[in-house]
Design an enzyme around this catalytic site. Structure first.
Site, mmCIF file in Angstrom:
data_model
loop_
_atom_site.group_PDB
_atom_site.id
_atom_site.type_symbol
_atom_site.label_atom_id
_atom_site.label_comp_id
_atom_site.label_asym_id
_atom_site.label_seq_id
_atom_site.Cartn_x
_atom_site.Cartn_y
_atom_site.Cartn_z
ATOM 1 N N GLY A 38 50.780 2.331 17.213
ATOM 2 C CA GLY A 38 49.378 2.498 17.621
ATOM 3 C C GLY A 38 48.364 2.421 16.497
ATOM 4 N N GLY A 67 47.973 4.201 13.802
ATOM 5 C CA GLY A 67 48.530 4.297 12.444
ATOM 6 C C GLY A 67 49.124 2.982 11.978
ATOM 7 C CB SER A 118 40.659 12.701 20.012
ATOM 8 O OG SER A 118 40.435 12.220 21.312
ATOM 9 C CE1 TYR A 153 45.465 14.102 21.533
ATOM 10 C CE2 TYR A 153 43.291 13.877 22.520
ATOM 11 C CZ TYR A 153 44.281 13.400 21.693
ATOM 12 O OH TYR A 153 44.081 12.218 21.008
ATOM 13 N N GLY A 213 52.233 8.831 10.769
ATOM 14 C CA GLY A 213 52.351 8.183 12.088
ATOM 15 C C GLY A 213 52.083 6.694 11.983
ATOM 16 C CB ALA A 214 52.551 4.454 9.093
HETATM 17 N N1 NAP Z 1 45.046 5.989 21.529
HETATM 18 C C1 NAP Z 1 43.844 6.479 21.704
HETATM 19 O O1 NAP Z 1 43.054 6.008 22.546
HETATM 20 C C2 NAP Z 1 43.399 7.650 20.866
HETATM 21 C C3 NAP Z 1 42.135 8.200 21.152
HETATM 22 C C4 NAP Z 1 41.702 9.268 20.379
HETATM 23 C C5 NAP Z 1 42.491 9.743 19.347
HETATM 24 N N2 NAP Z 1 43.715 9.199 19.111
HETATM 25 C C6 NAP Z 1 44.499 9.749 17.999
HETATM 26 O O2 NAP Z 1 45.032 8.698 17.224
HETATM 27 C C7 NAP Z 1 46.188 9.164 16.520
HETATM 28 C C8 NAP Z 1 47.299 8.145 16.666
HETATM 29 O O3 NAP Z 1 47.717 8.122 18.021
HETATM 30 P P1 NAP Z 1 48.061 6.773 18.794
HETATM 31 O O4 NAP Z 1 47.133 6.682 19.927
HETATM 32 O O5 NAP Z 1 48.194 5.658 17.856
HETATM 33 O O6 NAP Z 1 49.487 7.193 19.433
HETATM 34 P P2 NAP Z 1 50.968 6.692 19.131
HETATM 35 O O7 NAP Z 1 51.079 5.227 19.318
HETATM 36 O O8 NAP Z 1 51.841 7.554 19.968
HETATM 37 O O9 NAP Z 1 51.165 7.042 17.589
HETATM 38 C C9 NAP Z 1 51.321 8.384 17.179
HETATM 39 C C10 NAP Z 1 52.060 8.407 15.874
HETATM 40 O O10 NAP Z 1 52.256 9.791 15.489
HETATM 41 C C11 NAP Z 1 53.628 9.984 15.209
HETATM 42 N N3 NAP Z 1 54.079 11.337 15.440
HETATM 43 C C12 NAP Z 1 54.030 12.057 16.596
HETATM 44 N N4 NAP Z 1 54.659 13.243 16.437
HETATM 45 C C13 NAP Z 1 55.093 13.269 15.147
HETATM 46 C C14 NAP Z 1 55.818 14.197 14.378
HETATM 47 N N5 NAP Z 1 56.250 15.353 14.893
HETATM 48 N N6 NAP Z 1 56.093 13.904 13.088
HETATM 49 C C15 NAP Z 1 55.698 12.729 12.547
HETATM 50 N N7 NAP Z 1 55.015 11.794 13.232
HETATM 51 C C16 NAP Z 1 54.722 12.064 14.516
HETATM 52 C C17 NAP Z 1 54.345 9.018 16.134
HETATM 53 O O11 NAP Z 1 55.689 8.839 15.712
HETATM 54 P P3 NAP Z 1 56.789 8.213 16.730
HETATM 55 O O12 NAP Z 1 56.440 6.776 16.885
HETATM 56 O O13 NAP Z 1 58.094 8.455 16.051
HETATM 57 O O14 NAP Z 1 56.632 8.992 18.006
HETATM 58 C C18 NAP Z 1 53.468 7.802 15.977
HETATM 59 O O15 NAP Z 1 53.770 7.125 14.786
HETATM 60 C C19 NAP Z 1 46.531 10.532 17.127
HETATM 61 O O16 NAP Z 1 46.072 11.547 16.251
HETATM 62 C C20 NAP Z 1 45.738 10.532 18.417
HETATM 63 O O17 NAP Z 1 45.426 11.827 18.848
HETATM 64 C C21 NAP Z 1 44.193 8.157 19.851
#
Ligand code: NAP
Length: 296
Positions: A24, A26, A148, A174, A20-21
């Site tokens: 966000g 990643g 999370s 979630y 997920g690089a």
């Molecule tokens: N943001 C927060 O406040 C927060 C808080 C707690 C935990 N987290 C955790 O942080 C991690 C990153 O999330 P983020 O907040 O940075 O969200 P994000 O911006 O939506 O990034 C998520 C990443 O995961 C990828 N992904 C989703 N489904 C996938 C699949 N089927 N195969 C391959 N890649 C996939 C996305 O790819 P696409 O770009 O192609 O969709 C994107 O690169 C997650 O595990 C999330 O639960 C985030």
């Protein structure tokens, strides 16, 4: 927000995989790793988004940057990804299982799994297992499972991991996936004692990413108008995840859960080792790592 820790340790010569690089947490973590000299391997779902992110990261990189495509909702694609990684990289020093999603309704994957559970947990379980021998051979090495604080919402039911018997709720779905990720981390930490591999789980902070934006207009509007205002920039999460991937202080913390760069006790429901062991056995079967047991 508590003051966060940082490290001066650089990552030259270290092969670091981030799922997920392209977005966000990643993306920012990848930027930090590449800027500190790592050999970065970006795993992304979309070629277009992956290439765009790679171009930006390369501009700041002090080491090689590779991109590999995989849809982690499919266990076949996770296997194919693992084969590619094992073929290409004789050493794997850091694996960051970051890819994740949030759905407000139940969506089913090609394998018949509820999608959030599949991507946020089952893919993590399977990919980690398939790479584990290589990660051990590369010790000192590290696995970081991005979980999370949302694990507090609960929802993990060993008798209904696929949400067939209960009405699906976004926060619970979630919460279940993130509880499972913490349980896996804790159990793996026990099993990896003495191997030189450190595994930790982490909450990356509350940051303004794209998570959840795949959902309907009502959720997206609420996100933009209400939630986003309370969130931090994603760079905060990237800095914290870099610390967890690089700092020597984390080496002795295997199996533990961090809130950004600080150790924290997870909610009690994530601490039950007998549930964790059962979940492990079930996950081995669901992901095809072992054949399902048949009644005698
Ligand atoms: N943001 C927060 O406040 C927060 C808080 C707690 C935990 N987290 C955790 O942080 C991690 C990153 O999330 P983020 O907040 O940075 O969200 P994000 O911006 O939506 O990034 C998520 C990443 O995961 C990828 N992904 C989703 N489904 C996938 C699949 N089927 N195969 C391959 N890649 C996939 C996305 O790819 P696409 O770009 O192609 O969709 C994107 O690169 C997650 O595990 C999330 O639960 C985030």
């Amino acid at each position: 927000m508590k003051e966060q820790k940082s490290t001066d340790v650089r990552m030259e010569g270290r092969v670091c995989i981030v799922t997920g690089a392209d977005s966000g947490v990643g993306f920012e973590t990848s930027l930090q790793l590449a800027g500190n000299g790592a050999h970065l391997v970006m795993v992304c779902c979309s070629r277009m988004l992956g290439e765009q992110a790679k171009t930006k990261i390369q501009a700041a990189a002090k080491g090689p940057v590779d991109l590999i495509l995989a849809d982690l909702s499919s266990m076949d694609e996770v296997r194919k990804l693992a084969r590619t990684l094992l073929d290409r990289y004789p050493k794997i020093h850091v694996l960051i299982n970051n890819a994740g999603l949030y759905n407000t309704r139940r969506i089913v994957t090609v394998d018949g799994f509820e999608a959030v559970f599949a991507v946020n947990y089952l893919a993590v379980f399977l990919l980690t297992h398939l790479l584990l021998d290589r990660i051990k051979e590369s010790a000192p090495s590290r696995i970081l499972n991005v979980s999370s604080k949302g694990h507090q919402f609960g929802g993990l039911d060993l008798n209904d991991l696929n949400w067939k018997k209960r009405k699906y709720r976004g926060l619970k779905g979630y919460g279940a996936s993130k509880t499972a990720a913490i349980m896996f981390t804790r159990e793996l930490g026990h099993r990896l004692k003495g191997t030189g591999v450190t595994v930790v789980a982490a909450h990356p902070g509350e940051v303004r990413s794209n998570i959840g934006l795949n959902n309907g207009i009502v959720y997206r509007t609420f996100r933009k108008l209400v939630i986003d205002r309370m969130l931090q920039p994603t760079s905060h999460a990237g800095a914290a995840m870099y610390y967890l991937a690089a700092s020597p202080d984390v080496e002795s913390r295997s199996g533990r859960y961090f809130n950004m760069t600080h150790l924290e006790k997870p909610f009690p429901r994530a601490l039950d080792r007998s549930v964790a062991r059962t979940l492990w056995l079930v996950s081995e079967q669901l992901t095809g790592l072992v054949a399902p047991s048949t009644p005698a």
